[in-house]
Design a protein around this motif. Structure first.
Motif, short mmCIF file in Angstrom:
data_model
loop_
_atom_site.label_atom_id
_atom_site.label_comp_id
_atom_site.label_asym_id
_atom_site.label_seq_id
_atom_site.Cartn_x
_atom_site.Cartn_y
_atom_site.Cartn_z
N THR A 1 -8.75 -10.67 -3.27
CA THR A 1 -7.38 -11.17 -3.41
C THR A 1 -6.37 -10.09 -3.04
OG1 THR A 1 -8.07 -12.61 -5.21
CG2 THR A 1 -5.74 -12.15 -5.03
N THR A 2 -6.54 -8.90 -3.62
CA THR A 2 -5.60 -7.81 -3.38
C THR A 2 -6.25 -6.49 -3.77
OG1 THR A 2 -3.29 -7.10 -3.70
CG2 THR A 2 -4.47 -7.88 -5.66
N VAL A 3 -5.50 -5.42 -3.65
CA VAL A 3 -5.91 -4.09 -4.09
C VAL A 3 -4.79 -3.57 -4.98
CG1 VAL A 3 -6.53 -1.75 -3.39
CG2 VAL A 3 -7.19 -3.69 -1.96
N THR A 4 -5.15 -2.90 -6.06
CA THR A 4 -4.13 -2.37 -6.96
C THR A 4 -4.47 -0.93 -7.32
OG1 THR A 4 -2.83 -2.87 -8.94
CG2 THR A 4 -5.21 -3.20 -9.09
N MET A 5 -3.49 -0.24 -7.90
CA MET A 5 -3.64 1.18 -8.25
C MET A 5 -3.53 1.37 -9.75
SD MET A 5 -3.90 3.17 -5.52
CE MET A 5 -3.47 4.72 -6.30
N TYR A 6 -4.21 2.40 -10.25
CA TYR A 6 -4.21 2.75 -11.66
C TYR A 6 -3.92 4.24 -11.83
CZ TYR A 6 -6.28 -1.79 -12.61
OH TYR A 6 -6.50 -3.14 -12.71
N THR A 7 -3.26 4.59 -12.93
CA THR A 7 -2.99 5.99 -13.23
C THR A 7 -4.22 6.69 -13.82
OG1 THR A 7 -2.16 5.38 -15.42
CG2 THR A 7 -0.54 5.62 -13.64
N GLN A 8 -5.21 5.91 -14.21
CA GLN A 8 -6.45 6.43 -14.79
C GLN A 8 -7.55 5.42 -14.49
OE1 GLN A 8 -5.36 6.79 -18.87
NE2 GLN A 8 -4.72 4.68 -19.05
N LEU B 1 1.19 -11.99 5.61
CA LEU B 1 2.18 -12.73 4.82
C LEU B 1 1.55 -14.04 4.35
CD1 LEU B 1 5.52 -12.10 6.68
CD2 LEU B 1 4.85 -11.32 4.42
N PRO B 2 1.84 -14.41 3.14
CA PRO B 2 1.23 -15.64 2.62
C PRO B 2 1.61 -16.86 3.45
CG PRO B 2 2.33 -14.42 0.88
CD PRO B 2 2.68 -13.76 2.18
N ALA B 3 0.59 -17.61 3.78
CA ALA B 3 0.80 -18.93 4.38
C ALA B 3 0.76 -19.90 3.20
CB ALA B 3 -0.29 -19.19 5.41
N PRO B 4 0.07 -21.01 3.29
CA PRO B 4 -0.03 -21.86 2.11
C PRO B 4 -0.76 -21.17 0.95
CG PRO B 4 -0.68 -23.06 4.08
CD PRO B 4 -0.46 -21.64 4.48
N GLN B 5 -1.69 -20.25 1.28
CA GLN B 5 -2.43 -19.53 0.24
C GLN B 5 -1.98 -18.07 0.22
OE1 GLN B 5 -6.46 -20.18 1.49
NE2 GLN B 5 -6.65 -21.98 0.20
N ALA B 6 -2.53 -17.33 -0.71
CA ALA B 6 -2.19 -15.90 -0.82
C ALA B 6 -2.58 -15.18 0.45
CB ALA B 6 -2.92 -15.29 -2.01
N GLY B 7 -1.85 -14.10 0.78
CA GLY B 7 -2.13 -13.32 1.97
C GLY B 7 -3.49 -12.65 1.91
N GLU B 8 -3.99 -12.26 3.06
CA GLU B 8 -5.29 -11.61 3.17
C GLU B 8 -5.08 -10.10 3.29
OE1 GLU B 8 -8.62 -11.33 6.60
OE2 GLU B 8 -8.09 -13.36 5.96
N VAL B 9 -5.93 -9.32 2.64
CA VAL B 9 -5.86 -7.87 2.73
C VAL B 9 -6.24 -7.44 4.14
CG1 VAL B 9 -6.84 -5.69 1.91
CG2 VAL B 9 -6.33 -7.53 0.28
N VAL B 10 -5.35 -6.68 4.79
CA VAL B 10 -5.61 -6.15 6.12
C VAL B 10 -6.19 -4.74 5.99
CG1 VAL B 10 -4.57 -5.45 8.32
CG2 VAL B 10 -3.79 -7.53 7.17
N SER B 11 -5.53 -3.89 5.16
CA SER B 11 -6.01 -2.53 4.99
C SER B 11 -5.45 -1.92 3.71
CB SER B 11 -5.63 -1.64 6.18
OG SER B 11 -4.22 -1.50 6.23
N PHE B 12 -6.17 -0.90 3.21
CA PHE B 12 -5.70 -0.09 2.09
C PHE B 12 -6.03 1.36 2.43
CE2 PHE B 12 -5.98 2.02 -2.03
CZ PHE B 12 -4.77 1.64 -2.56
N VAL B 13 -4.98 2.17 2.63
CA VAL B 13 -5.15 3.54 3.10
C VAL B 13 -4.38 4.49 2.19
CG1 VAL B 13 -4.73 5.10 5.04
CG2 VAL B 13 -5.30 2.71 5.49
N CYS B 14 -5.05 5.59 1.83
CA CYS B 14 -4.40 6.65 1.05
C CYS B 14 -4.35 7.90 1.92
CB CYS B 14 -5.15 6.94 -0.24
SG CYS B 14 -5.16 5.54 -1.39
N GLU B 15 -3.22 8.61 1.84
CA GLU B 15 -3.09 9.86 2.61
C GLU B 15 -2.24 10.86 1.87
OE1 GLU B 15 -1.72 8.59 6.41
OE2 GLU B 15 -0.11 7.42 5.57
#
Length: 141
Positions: A57-64, A127-141
């Motif tokens: 569904t998505t990617v999220t971040m945590y402090t721990q 961008l969301p169409a009728p459903q939630a958007g799709e994850v394209v990438s998750f990059v940390c730098e």
């Protein structure tokens, strides 16, 4: 004023190196084996073979570590062409930040620590169409 090449090279060598981008590629689909511990033993557990697999569904971040909570609020979200970009800025901390892949129809997260030298992470989704958007990438730098 121009500096001799040797001096310029010495100055550049003293600057901190930028962290190489780290691409986190969440599995798009995961199979989940669910179990339950009913308090009433008269119920029989039956697997629903029609239930679709859990999808990213998505990617999220945590402090721990995600099991300890501490969901990190994004610093910025914006639209760019057909995508939405979410940005988390990561102030230096002695403990690692964590990222987690979030799945539809699941209470399971797949999580990894973010390298300590990372200063920001960026999630790009369609961008969301009728459903939630799709994850394209998750990059940390």
């Amino acid at each position: 004023m121009r500096y001799p090449p040797l001096v310029a090279a010495s100055v550049l060598a003293c600057l901190p190196a930028a962290a190489a981008p780290v691409i986190f590629d969440c599995p798009r689909v995961i199979d989940i084996a669910q179990t339950t511990r009913p308090s009433d033993r008269s119920w029989e557990q039956v697997a629903d073979s029609e239930l679709p697999p859990a999808t990213l569904t998505t990617v999220t971040m945590y402090t721990q570590h995600p099991s300890d909570g501490g969901n990190l609020v994004p610093d910025q979200t914006g639209r760019q062409d057909d995508t939405e970009v979410t940005l988390w800025r990561l102030p230096h901390d002695s403990a690692p930040y964590w990222m987690a892949c979030v799945y539809r129809q699941s209470r399971i997260l797949l999580a990894r620590p973010v390298p300590l030298e990372a200063r920001q992470c960026r999630l790009t989704t369609t961008l969301p169409a009728p459903q939630a958007g799709e994850v394209v990438s998750f990059v940390c730098e």
